[in-house]
Design an enzyme around this catalytic site. Structure first.
Site, PDB file in Angstrom:
ATOM      1  N   LYS A  42      16.078  27.751  29.572  1.00  0.00           N
ATOM      2  CA  LYS A  42      15.792  26.829  28.466  1.00  0.00           C
ATOM      3  C   LYS A  42      15.049  27.508  27.367  1.00  0.00           C
ATOM      4  O   LYS A  42      15.303  27.114  26.132  1.00  0.00           O
ATOM      5  CB  LYS A  42      14.842  25.928  29.029  1.00  0.00           C
ATOM      6  CG  LYS A  42      14.559  24.754  28.051  1.00  0.00           C
ATOM      7  CD  LYS A  42      13.752  23.548  28.956  1.00  0.00           C
ATOM      8  CE  LYS A  42      14.595  22.801  29.824  1.00  0.00           C
ATOM      9  NZ  LYS A  42      13.824  21.627  30.355  1.00  0.00           N
ATOM     10  N   HIS A  59       0.996  -1.226   0.011  1.00  0.00           N
ATOM     11  CA  HIS A  59       0.009   0.159   0.020  1.00  0.00           C
ATOM     12  C   HIS A  59       0.874   1.300   0.169  1.00  0.00           C
ATOM     13  O   HIS A  59       0.450   2.459  -0.613  1.00  0.00           O
ATOM     14  CB  HIS A  59      -0.738   0.141   1.074  1.00  0.00           C
ATOM     15  CG  HIS A  59      -1.844  -1.074   1.153  1.00  0.00           C
ATOM     16  ND1 HIS A  59      -2.774  -1.412   0.369  1.00  0.00           N
ATOM     17  CD2 HIS A  59      -1.752  -2.228   2.053  1.00  0.00           C
ATOM     18  CE1 HIS A  59      -3.492  -2.418   0.760  1.00  0.00           C
ATOM     19  NE2 HIS A  59      -2.793  -3.079   1.900  1.00  0.00           N
ATOM     20  N   HIS A 114      19.333  17.864  13.154  1.00  0.00           N
ATOM     21  CA  HIS A 114      18.877  18.207  14.696  1.00  0.00           C
ATOM     22  C   HIS A 114      19.624  17.642  15.638  1.00  0.00           C
ATOM     23  O   HIS A 114      19.818  18.341  16.830  1.00  0.00           O
ATOM     24  CB  HIS A 114      17.285  17.373  14.694  1.00  0.00           C
ATOM     25  CG  HIS A 114      16.839  17.454  15.861  1.00  0.00           C
ATOM     26  ND1 HIS A 114      17.013  16.367  17.366  1.00  0.00           N
ATOM     27  CD2 HIS A 114      16.086  18.405  16.748  1.00  0.00           C
ATOM     28  CE1 HIS A 114      16.377  16.755  18.294  1.00  0.00           C
ATOM     29  NE2 HIS A 114      15.819  17.891  18.098  1.00  0.00           N
ATOM     30  N   SER A 147      19.672  28.557  13.358  1.00  0.00           N
ATOM     31  CA  SER A 147      19.070  27.731  12.219  1.00  0.00           C
ATOM     32  C   SER A 147      18.671  28.419  10.948  1.00  0.00           C
ATOM     33  O   SER A 147      18.871  28.466   9.831  1.00  0.00           O
ATOM     34  CB  SER A 147      18.286  26.713  12.411  1.00  0.00           C
ATOM     35  OG  SER A 147      17.449  25.991  11.497  1.00  0.00           O
ATOM     36  N   TYR A 154      21.926  23.410  21.737  1.00  0.00           N
ATOM     37  CA  TYR A 154      20.982  23.683  22.697  1.00  0.00           C
ATOM     38  C   TYR A 154      21.656  22.838  24.224  1.00  0.00           C
ATOM     39  O   TYR A 154      21.574  23.659  25.230  1.00  0.00           O
ATOM     40  CB  TYR A 154      19.768  22.773  22.394  1.00  0.00           C
ATOM     41  CG  TYR A 154      18.821  22.590  23.628  1.00  0.00           C
ATOM     42  CD1 TYR A 154      17.850  23.970  23.812  1.00  0.00           C
ATOM     43  CD2 TYR A 154      18.425  21.473  24.177  1.00  0.00           C
ATOM     44  CE1 TYR A 154      16.938  23.936  24.575  1.00  0.00           C
ATOM     45  CE2 TYR A 154      17.318  21.555  25.033  1.00  0.00           C
ATOM     46  CZ  TYR A 154      16.755  22.632  25.203  1.00  0.00           C
ATOM     47  OH  TYR A 154      15.779  22.700  26.220  1.00  0.00           O
ATOM     48  N   HIS A 198      20.017  29.262   7.251  1.00  0.00           N
ATOM     49  CA  HIS A 198      19.295  28.882   5.866  1.00  0.00           C
ATOM     50  C   HIS A 198      19.202  30.232   5.153  1.00  0.00           C
ATOM     51  O   HIS A 198      19.375  30.096   4.095  1.00  0.00           O
ATOM     52  CB  HIS A 198      17.957  28.604   6.463  1.00  0.00           C
ATOM     53  CG  HIS A 198      17.729  27.189   7.071  1.00  0.00           C
ATOM     54  ND1 HIS A 198      18.081  26.851   8.223  1.00  0.00           N
ATOM     55  CD2 HIS A 198      17.533  26.152   6.035  1.00  0.00           C
ATOM     56  CE1 HIS A 198      17.763  25.452   8.210  1.00  0.00           C
ATOM     57  NE2 HIS A 198      17.395  24.961   7.163  1.00  0.00           N
ATOM     58  N   ASN A 233      14.659  16.164   9.922  1.00  0.00           N
ATOM     59  CA  ASN A 233      15.840  16.209   9.563  1.00  0.00           C
ATOM     60  C   ASN A 233      16.878  15.774  11.110  1.00  0.00           C
ATOM     61  O   ASN A 233      17.432  16.522  11.623  1.00  0.00           O
ATOM     62  CB  ASN A 233      16.661  17.284   8.823  1.00  0.00           C
ATOM     63  CG  ASN A 233      18.060  17.263   8.329  1.00  0.00           C
ATOM     64  OD1 ASN A 233      18.853  16.316   8.708  1.00  0.00           O
ATOM     65  ND2 ASN A 233      18.344  17.833   7.516  1.00  0.00           N
ATOM     66  N   ASN A 280       7.541  18.672  17.432  1.00  0.00           N
ATOM     67  CA  ASN A 280       7.855  17.110  16.709  1.00  0.00           C
ATOM     68  C   ASN A 280       8.334  17.177  15.329  1.00  0.00           C
ATOM     69  O   ASN A 280       9.093  16.371  14.944  1.00  0.00           O
ATOM     70  CB  ASN A 280       6.618  16.343  17.065  1.00  0.00           C
ATOM     71  CG  ASN A 280       6.910  14.718  16.780  1.00  0.00           C
ATOM     72  OD1 ASN A 280       7.503  14.149  17.236  1.00  0.00           O
ATOM     73  ND2 ASN A 280       6.171  14.316  15.174  1.00  0.00           N
TER      74      ASN A 280
END
Length: 546
Positions: free
Chosen positions: A441, A133, A421, A452, A429, A456, A417, A411
């Site tokens: 945080k 499928h 990440h 990022s 981070y 880009h 990627n 998420n």
């Protein structure tokens, strides 16, 4: 809840046996009407009734099986955890539990052996394509490519009176390849030699120097000069000075970014090992070999390890198929530009810039933008990385996860990627949290988004020869806001629909704005452009001349 479903299932299964007298009466009436014979009409009706009852019982049966399976897996995990506590051999469950505890620990800067764990596993699409499928969707995209090719050939034959098999757009986009090749070799050899030499010299002399701080800062300064001054500046200068076309520029700039990230990972992962060895006054200095570093430079990961899980053999047929699919996706993008993008933006120049033209352009760009999203993902994150992983026998093929099932942007960012990440998570981070403490945080997350977005936008600005921060605005502002608004607490299917709708719209906006600006700069060139002309949108003021 499970008990109720079991009871309802038993009730439905025994429903036909609750009133045997009534069933017997119905059968006798039926037999009387047919003079002791079952007609074909009655047989078909009975089959339909049985099929309907089976369909009605199907979801209940699946739920009950799912509940039993969940209970089985939960018990298995609990038994495995009890065995781990009893001192048995290390298992996958104990490793996951240790990772979970380490993540909650106060010291968030984990040593390399407690960072990302590499295990042998296949890419998700390779597993899904074994299901007929899912593979049908792949066949649908191939069928669409065939239609694009036929459409282009038919239109060219009608317009030109002959078959036009020219790929001028591809030839232009990938022009000046010799310059690209020698630039890549220069970047590769410098990345292979300079970071390794600096690290090896620092590692062997750190325990011997009387001023370790000054010694470390001086070597760190030279490494920073290499990262920003040599690897960060020279490739950019080459693509601008030699006026490379867009696709050739993308090759150089993306390789530049990849090598900067690789060199940083190599130093970041090995410096703590040398510091620990010096602290323990070890006689051996943990310096990786050149072969280990060389393997890492080609491996499809941005996290350095001395060794990775390896597959036993190389399937060269699989490698050939992956590269063929990459070239197929390349031609797919070419035909999308030829059939969907070029006619759209050629017609736009017939009207002056306005809100109406912009809105129509955005919605007409959604389809080609989404197709290019799928093709970019499949060509690079699946085919290209799997081809190199297979040639290097690299075992961990989790380059992406099921991002298409995301119900939140957080998420989606984690699963789209995984290769990039992981680098951002461990080296941006987590290091920021270690440096500024856990209280900041949100600030650390904002810094990662900013990094990022800037990278880009830098790649697009250099490759397209103009600065038009559409992607930066979408990524930094809307993407950041959606990351907090549409967060992991959203689990309902409607949020998956919202994620997809916003992705479609966002890629339509990106394709529309950047293509409009590209065409405006082609049709409205300036004789002596200043620096402001490179950052000022020309599509807003360009008056096309026919």
């Amino acid at each position: 809840m499970v008990g109720e479903e079991k009871m309802s299932l038993r009730n439905r299964l025994s429903k036909s046996g609750e009133n045997p007298e009534q069933d017997e009466a119905q059968r006798s009436v039926s037999d009387t009407q047919s003079n002791g014979r079952i007609t074909m009409k009655q047989l078909i009706a009975k089959k339909r009734q049985l099929a309907a009852e089976a369909e009605e019982l199907k979801p209940l049966f699946l739920k009950e099986v799912g509940c039993h399976f969940d209970d089985f897996v939960t018990n298995l995990i609990e038994k495995s955890a009890s065995l781990d506590n009893g001192g048995c051999a290390l298992t996958t469950f104990s490793i996951l539990e240790e990772m979970k505890n380490n993540h909650r620990a106060k010291d968030l800067r984990a040593p390399p052996e407690k960072g990302k764990i590499f295990i042998s596993r296949r890419s998700l699409l390779d597993e899904l394509f074994e299901v007929d499928h899912i593979r049908t969707i792949y066949h649908m995209f191939i069928g669409l490519l065939i239609l694009f090719i036929l459409s282009t050939l038919v239109v060219d034959y009608i317009d030109e009176g002959r078959l036009v098999l020219e790929f001028n757009l591809l030839g232009y986009a990938f022009g000046k390849l010799p310059t690209v090749i020698w630039t890549w070799w220069a970047m590769f050899l410098s990345t292979l030699s300079i970071p390794y030499f600096l690290f090896q010299r620092w590692a062997h002399g750190y325990s011997k120097t009387s001023h370790p701080l000054i010694y470390s800062l001086s070597h760190g300064f030279f490494f920073l000069v290499f990262q920003l001054g040599i690897l960060g500046f020279v490739p950019t200068y080459v693509v601008l000075a030699y006026t490379l076309p867009p696709a050739s520029r993308f090759i150089v700039i993306l390789e530049q970014i990849r090598m900067v990230m690789k060199a940083h990972s190599f130093v970041r992962e090995n410096v703590p090992r040398v510091l620990n060895a010096a602290k323990e006054k070890s006689s051996t200095v943990p310096v990786p070999t050149v072969n280990q570093y060389l393997y890492f430079l080609f491996a499809p990961t941005l996290i350095y390890r001395d060794s990775y899980p390896r597959t036993p053999t190389v399937r060269w047929g699989y490698v050939a198929v992956q590269f063929l699919q990459v070239f197929g996706c390349l031609f797919y993008v070419y035909y999308i530009f030829e059939r969907l993008c070029a006619p759209l933006f050629r017609n736009i120049k017939q009207e002056p810039f306005s809100a109406r033209v912009l809105v129509l352009c955005v919605f007409n760009s959604i389809l080609p933008g989404v197709l290019m999203l799928f093709l970019t993902f499949f060509a690079f994150l699946h085919c290209w990385l799997n081809a190199f992983a297979e040639m290097l026998r690299f075992g961990d093929r989790m380059f992406y996860k099921d991002w298409w099932n995301s119900t939140s942007y957080s998420n989606y960012y984690r699963t789209w990627n995984v290769v990039v990440h992981d680098w951002l998570y461990y080296y941006a981070y987590k290091d920021l949290l270690w440096f500024f403490s856990k209280r900041f945080k949100s600030a650390a997350m904002l810094a990662v988004f900013a990094l990022s977005a800037v990278v880009h936008e830098y790649a697009l600005a250099v490759c397209l020869s103009y600065f038009y921060p559409v992607l930066f605005v979408l990524f930094m502002f809307f993407g950041m806001a959606f990351n907090f608004i549409v967060n992991d607490s959203r689990k309902r299917p409607i949020w998956n629909i919202m994620v997809w709708a916003s992705l479609f719209l966002g890629h339509g906006v990106i394709l529309c704005f950047y293509s409009q600006e590209w065409y405006a700069r082609q049709h409205c060139p300036l004789k002596n452009p200043t620096f402001l002309d490179y950052v000022r949108p020309r599509s807003w003021t360009c008056q096309y001349v026919f």
